[in-house]
Design a protein around this motif. Structure first.
Motif, PDB file in Angstrom:
ATOM      1  N   VAL A  15       0.817  -1.224   0.000  1.00  0.00           N
ATOM      2  CA  VAL A  15       0.000   0.000   0.000  1.00  0.00           C
ATOM      3  C   VAL A  15       0.843   1.263   0.000  1.00  0.00           C
ATOM      4  CG1 VAL A  15      -1.738   1.318   1.277  1.00  0.00           C
ATOM      5  CG2 VAL A  15      -1.912  -1.182   1.146  1.00  0.00           C
ATOM      6  N   ARG A  16       1.877   1.309   0.817  1.00  0.00           N
ATOM      7  CA  ARG A  16       2.677   2.522   0.994  1.00  0.00           C
ATOM      8  C   ARG A  16       3.502   2.844  -0.241  1.00  0.00           C
ATOM      9  NH1 ARG A  16       3.213   4.041   6.453  1.00  0.00           N
ATOM     10  NH2 ARG A  16       1.243   3.485   7.480  1.00  0.00           N
ATOM     11  N   LYS A  17       3.848   4.126  -0.386  1.00  0.00           N
ATOM     12  CA  LYS A  17       4.634   4.590  -1.534  1.00  0.00           C
ATOM     13  C   LYS A  17       6.139   4.499  -1.298  1.00  0.00           C
ATOM     14  CE  LYS A  17       0.967   5.811  -3.847  1.00  0.00           C
ATOM     15  NZ  LYS A  17       0.532   5.037  -5.045  1.00  0.00           N
ATOM     16  N   ARG A  18       6.553   4.544  -0.044  1.00  0.00           N
ATOM     17  CA  ARG A  18       7.990   4.498   0.244  1.00  0.00           C
ATOM     18  C   ARG A  18       8.218   3.690   1.512  1.00  0.00           C
ATOM     19  NH1 ARG A  18       8.832  10.796   2.177  1.00  0.00           N
ATOM     20  NH2 ARG A  18       7.434  10.691   3.976  1.00  0.00           N
ATOM     21  N   ASN A  19       9.421   3.211   1.675  1.00  0.00           N
ATOM     22  CA  ASN A  19       9.771   2.394   2.826  1.00  0.00           C
ATOM     23  C   ASN A  19      10.333   3.276   3.935  1.00  0.00           C
ATOM     24  OD1 ASN A  19      10.379   0.343   4.570  1.00  0.00           O
ATOM     25  ND2 ASN A  19      11.754  -0.754   3.190  1.00  0.00           N
ATOM     26  N   GLU A  20       9.594   3.389   5.038  1.00  0.00           N
ATOM     27  CA  GLU A  20      10.055   4.167   6.181  1.00  0.00           C
ATOM     28  C   GLU A  20      10.758   3.293   7.217  1.00  0.00           C
ATOM     29  OE1 GLU A  20       6.554   6.315   7.492  1.00  0.00           O
ATOM     30  OE2 GLU A  20       7.007   7.948   6.097  1.00  0.00           O
ATOM     31  N   ASP A  21      10.824   1.982   6.951  1.00  0.00           N
ATOM     32  CA  ASP A  21      11.601   1.073   7.795  1.00  0.00           C
ATOM     33  C   ASP A  21      13.052   1.055   7.318  1.00  0.00           C
ATOM     34  OD1 ASP A  21       9.200   0.401   8.951  1.00  0.00           O
ATOM     35  OD2 ASP A  21       9.159  -1.661   8.179  1.00  0.00           O
ATOM     36  N   ALA A  22      13.936   0.650   8.214  1.00  0.00           N
ATOM     37  CA  ALA A  22      15.328   0.384   7.850  1.00  0.00           C
ATOM     38  C   ALA A  22      15.836  -0.721   8.765  1.00  0.00           C
ATOM     39  CB  ALA A  22      16.192   1.636   7.983  1.00  0.00           C
ATOM     40  N   ILE A  23      16.807  -1.493   8.279  1.00  0.00           N
ATOM     41  CA  ILE A  23      17.382  -2.575   9.072  1.00  0.00           C
ATOM     42  C   ILE A  23      18.902  -2.466   9.071  1.00  0.00           C
ATOM     43  CG2 ILE A  23      15.452  -4.173   8.796  1.00  0.00           C
ATOM     44  CD1 ILE A  23      16.933  -5.514   6.514  1.00  0.00           C
ATOM     45  N   LEU A  24      19.492  -2.941  10.167  1.00  0.00           N
ATOM     46  CA  LEU A  24      20.943  -2.875  10.339  1.00  0.00           C
ATOM     47  C   LEU A  24      21.440  -4.231  10.827  1.00  0.00           C
ATOM     48  CD1 LEU A  24      23.623  -1.170  10.600  1.00  0.00           C
ATOM     49  CD2 LEU A  24      22.937  -0.773  12.982  1.00  0.00           C
ATOM     50  N   VAL A  25      22.446  -4.775  10.142  1.00  0.00           N
ATOM     51  CA  VAL A  25      23.071  -6.033  10.555  1.00  0.00           C
ATOM     52  C   VAL A  25      24.579  -5.853  10.470  1.00  0.00           C
ATOM     53  CG1 VAL A  25      23.304  -8.510  10.160  1.00  0.00           C
ATOM     54  CG2 VAL A  25      21.122  -7.376   9.653  1.00  0.00           C
ATOM     55  N   ALA A  26      25.220  -5.745  11.622  1.00  0.00           N
ATOM     56  CA  ALA A  26      26.687  -5.670  11.679  1.00  0.00           C
ATOM     57  C   ALA A  26      27.270  -4.648  10.708  1.00  0.00           C
ATOM     58  CB  ALA A  26      27.286  -7.041  11.420  1.00  0.00           C
ATOM     59  N   GLY A  27      26.701  -3.453  10.688  1.00  0.00           N
ATOM     60  CA  GLY A  27      27.212  -2.392   9.832  1.00  0.00           C
ATOM     61  C   GLY A  27      26.575  -2.324   8.462  1.00  0.00           C
ATOM     62  N   TRP A  28      25.818  -3.339   8.069  1.00  0.00           N
ATOM     63  CA  TRP A  28      25.101  -3.343   6.789  1.00  0.00           C
ATOM     64  C   TRP A  28      23.719  -2.755   7.009  1.00  0.00           C
ATOM     65  CZ3 TRP A  28      20.714  -6.436   5.456  1.00  0.00           C
ATOM     66  CH2 TRP A  28      20.356  -6.402   4.094  1.00  0.00           C
ATOM     67  N   LEU A  29      23.435  -1.645   6.328  1.00  0.00           N
ATOM     68  CA  LEU A  29      22.163  -0.945   6.490  1.00  0.00           C
ATOM     69  C   LEU A  29      21.371  -1.049   5.197  1.00  0.00           C
ATOM     70  CD1 LEU A  29      21.765   2.528   8.214  1.00  0.00           C
ATOM     71  CD2 LEU A  29      20.315   1.859   6.308  1.00  0.00           C
ATOM     72  N   SER A  30      20.087  -1.391   5.312  1.00  0.00           N
ATOM     73  CA  SER A  30      19.260  -1.567   4.130  1.00  0.00           C
ATOM     74  C   SER A  30      17.905  -0.897   4.327  1.00  0.00           C
ATOM     75  CB  SER A  30      19.060  -3.060   3.829  1.00  0.00           C
ATOM     76  OG  SER A  30      18.229  -3.238   2.691  1.00  0.00           O
ATOM     77  N   GLN A  31      17.402  -0.314   3.233  1.00  0.00           N
ATOM     78  CA  GLN A  31      16.077   0.312   3.230  1.00  0.00           C
ATOM     79  C   GLN A  31      15.495   0.151   1.820  1.00  0.00           C
ATOM     80  OE1 GLN A  31      15.761   4.671   3.811  1.00  0.00           O
ATOM     81  NE2 GLN A  31      14.371   4.226   5.515  1.00  0.00           N
ATOM     82  N   THR A  32      15.313  -1.086   1.427  1.00  0.00           N
ATOM     83  CA  THR A  32      14.896  -1.377   0.070  1.00  0.00           C
ATOM     84  C   THR A  32      13.396  -1.172  -0.119  1.00  0.00           C
ATOM     85  OG1 THR A  32      14.630  -3.709   0.651  1.00  0.00           O
ATOM     86  CG2 THR A  32      16.729  -3.044  -0.300  1.00  0.00           C
ATOM     87  N   ARG A  33      13.020  -0.909  -1.366  1.00  0.00           N
ATOM     88  CA  ARG A  33      11.597  -0.781  -1.688  1.00  0.00           C
ATOM     89  C   ARG A  33      10.973  -2.157  -1.927  1.00  0.00           C
ATOM     90  NH1 ARG A  33       7.692   2.624  -3.394  1.00  0.00           N
ATOM     91  NH2 ARG A  33       6.219   1.816  -4.938  1.00  0.00           N
ATOM     92  N   GLU A  34      11.646  -2.967  -2.722  1.00  0.00           N
ATOM     93  CA  GLU A  34      11.173  -4.320  -2.996  1.00  0.00           C
ATOM     94  C   GLU A  34      12.161  -5.287  -2.344  1.00  0.00           C
ATOM     95  OE1 GLU A  34      10.679  -4.786  -7.160  1.00  0.00           O
ATOM     96  OE2 GLU A  34       9.154  -3.217  -7.328  1.00  0.00           O
ATOM     97  N   GLY A  35      11.734  -5.872  -1.251  1.00  0.00           N
ATOM     98  CA  GLY A  35      12.653  -6.647  -0.440  1.00  0.00           C
ATOM     99  C   GLY A  35      12.999  -8.010  -0.999  1.00  0.00           C
ATOM    100  N   SER A  36      14.230  -8.423  -0.756  1.00  0.00           N
ATOM    101  CA  SER A  36      14.670  -9.787  -0.986  1.00  0.00           C
ATOM    102  C   SER A  36      15.193 -10.322   0.341  1.00  0.00           C
ATOM    103  CB  SER A  36      15.793  -9.853  -2.030  1.00  0.00           C
ATOM    104  OG  SER A  36      15.330  -9.477  -3.308  1.00  0.00           O
TER     105      SER A  36
END
Length: 256
Positions: A15-36
């Motif tokens: 539903v949403r237009k943009r991803n307001e979530d973000a994730i962090l794993v050991a220095g790797w930061l991700s905020q993808t629109r279409e998740g894998s």
């Protein structure tokens, strides 16, 4: 050698237009629109940090808030040794989000955060806001974070939160130290926990391995409408009594 196994995922939802979530794993930061779904293996080391942040829904720049907060945590966590270090970083992250939100177009900027840090003394669980963090023991899901939210008459948290990074006055992070022992942890945004029923989430964590667990969470959230951004991290910690301080070894695999 025993390894720390991680599965991480972040998606804009249906539903949403943009991803307001973000994730962090050991220095790797991700905020993808279409998740894998991303699978990572790490050599046991300290400090090791994972976190999920959920930018304030409905506020301009929620995606910026979650990204700023996790960037501060990523940079500062390399020097984490104690609860005090973690609490100070979370307060600094809140100040940074509030500073960015001083722009007239970004007023109301804020984000939740929930995560864990492996230290030489144990596992420190931390959170601000209503993004939950669970332990999984023998297929039983138990929330160990503290929801900063208003609860309804049935005792379920609502979407009204009482504390977030970026607020004024300073935040009071929730921290808990657990013994270093083998275990599995799930942290997620409320795009997962608020869309999946407790029974559905419990069923997912009873899956026989991390990949099936993660796939069940993704499929069920989408089947239930995925009306919000949804993100989660699953961390499986091996049985180690004396983690070393060697450099992290990482192997990343992306699956559709």
């Amino acid at each position: 050698m025993s390894v720390i196994n991680v599965r991480a995922f972040s998606d804009v939802g249906l539903v949403r237009k943009r991803n307001e979530d973000a994730i962090l794993v050991a220095g790797w930061l991700s905020q993808t629109r279409e998740g894998s779904l991303v699978a990572m293996d790490f050599a046991p080391t300290v400090p090791f940090v994972c976190a999920v942040a959920d930018g304030m829904g409905g506020h301009v720049g929620g995606d910026l808030a979650s990204r700023v907060a996790l960037t501060v945590i990523s940079e500062r966590s390399r020097d984490w040794r104690s609860e005090d270090d973690i609490a100070k970083t979370l307060q600094d992250a809140s100040d940074e989000v509030r500073t960015v939100g001083a722009d007239a177009e970004l007023q109301g900027l804020g984000t939740t955060v929930a995560g864990l840090c492996l230290t030489a003394d144990g596992i420190v669980v931390f959170n601000v806001g209503d993004s939950p963090l669970f332990s999984i023991t023998d297929g039983v899901l138990t929330q160990i974070s503290i929801d900063d939210s208003v609860f309804d008459v049935n005792g379920r948290p609502t979407n009204i939160i009482t504390q977030s990074l970026g607020q004024f006055p300073p935040v009071q992070p929730h921290l808990k130290v657990l013994p270093w022992e083998a275990g599995t942890y799930l942290m997620c945004s409320d795009g997962v926990s608020g869309v999946m029923s407790p029974e559905e989430l419990q069923a997912a964590v009873r899956r026989p391995d991390l990949d099936e667990m993660a796939a069940d969470i993704i499929d069920t959230t989408r089947r239930n409408g995925a009306h919000d951004n949804f993100s989660f991290i699953v961390v499986e910690i091996p049985d180690l009594s004396s983690p070393d301080a060697t450099t992290l070894a990482q192997r990343t695999v992306e699956t559709g």
